[in-house]
Design an enzyme around this catalytic site. Structure first.
Site, PDB file in Angstrom:
ATOM      1  N   HIS A  55      -6.865   1.238   6.543  1.00 55.83           N
ATOM      2  CA  HIS A  55      -7.583   2.505   6.411  1.00 55.83           C
ATOM      3  C   HIS A  55      -7.418   3.035   4.987  1.00 55.83           C
ATOM      4  O   HIS A  55      -6.619   2.517   4.206  1.00 55.83           O
ATOM      5  CB  HIS A  55      -7.070   3.532   7.433  1.00 55.83           C
ATOM      6  CG  HIS A  55      -5.619   3.848   7.303  1.00 55.83           C
ATOM      7  ND1 HIS A  55      -4.662   3.430   8.196  1.00 55.83           N
ATOM      8  CD2 HIS A  55      -4.941   4.519   6.337  1.00 55.83           C
ATOM      9  CE1 HIS A  55      -3.482   3.843   7.799  1.00 55.83           C
ATOM     10  NE2 HIS A  55      -3.617   4.505   6.674  1.00 55.83           N
ATOM     11  N   ALA A  56      -8.163   4.070   4.684  1.00 58.29           N
ATOM     12  CA  ALA A  56      -7.968   4.870   3.466  1.00 58.29           C
ATOM     13  C   ALA A  56      -7.864   6.321   3.905  1.00 58.29           C
ATOM     14  O   ALA A  56      -8.125   6.656   5.076  1.00 58.29           O
ATOM     15  CB  ALA A  56      -9.147   4.677   2.511  1.00 58.29           C
TER      16      ALA A  56
END
Ligand code: T46
Length: 139
Positions: A55-56
């Site tokens: 994820h970011a």
């Protein structure tokens, strides 16, 4: 605009306050780290073969410290993807906002500590890689 990753993501050295009894590292928010620390969490007992992260974050800044063992952290700014071996308790890996990150190849006993600039908020996560790419193109 997202800063491109440098050719070698910077591992920041942490000051070791050692004496003949052993070593100690202190990290103070706003002094040793460029943000106030809102949250500390750590990842341990990771099962073999597991990949975490993926994820970011829209606004979260984090520093990762592998306080025991070793693992690989992959950083991806949407243009360049780099693997970083985390194997020393005396360095930190900054992971800024809008950097896709993955953690893998955890050795048994590995403890990955994370210092975070904000409290936990699920809405800050981008968990779909194509949505991440779209988000960085529109910044
Ligand atoms: C990141 C990487 C490096 C909470 O309730 N509070 C928290 O502060 C965190 C970090 C997680 N959680 C819950 C959410 C999930 O139910 O703990 C569970 C595991 O979290 P997650 O699947 O997001 O864990 P990782 O290892 O994939 O990612 C974590 C952080 O979530 C993330 O922000 O940057 O470590």
């Amino acid at each position: 605009m997202t800063e491109p990753l440098t050719t070698s993501p910077a591992l920041v050295p942490l000051t070791v306050r050692g004496d003949d009894r052993g070593s100690l590292i202190a990290i103070e928010g706003g002094r040793d780290i460029p943000f106030e620390i809102a949250r500390v969490y750590y990842i341990f007992d990771t099962a073999p073969g597991v990949v975490r992260g993926l994820h970011a974050h829209y606004t979260l800044d984090q520093w990762l410290v592998c306080v025991n063992g070793h693992c690989i952290v992959t950083l991806d700014d949407g243009h360049i993807r780099r693997d970083v071996l985390m194997s020393q308790a005396n360095v930190a890996l900054p992971v800024g906002r809008m950097i896709w990150h993955e953690m893998r190849d955890f050795a048994p006993g590995t403890v990955l500590m994370v210092l975070a600039s904000e409290h936990y908020r699920e809405a800050d996560y981008i968990r779909d890689y194509n949505a991440f790419l779209s988000a960085i193109r529109t910044r």
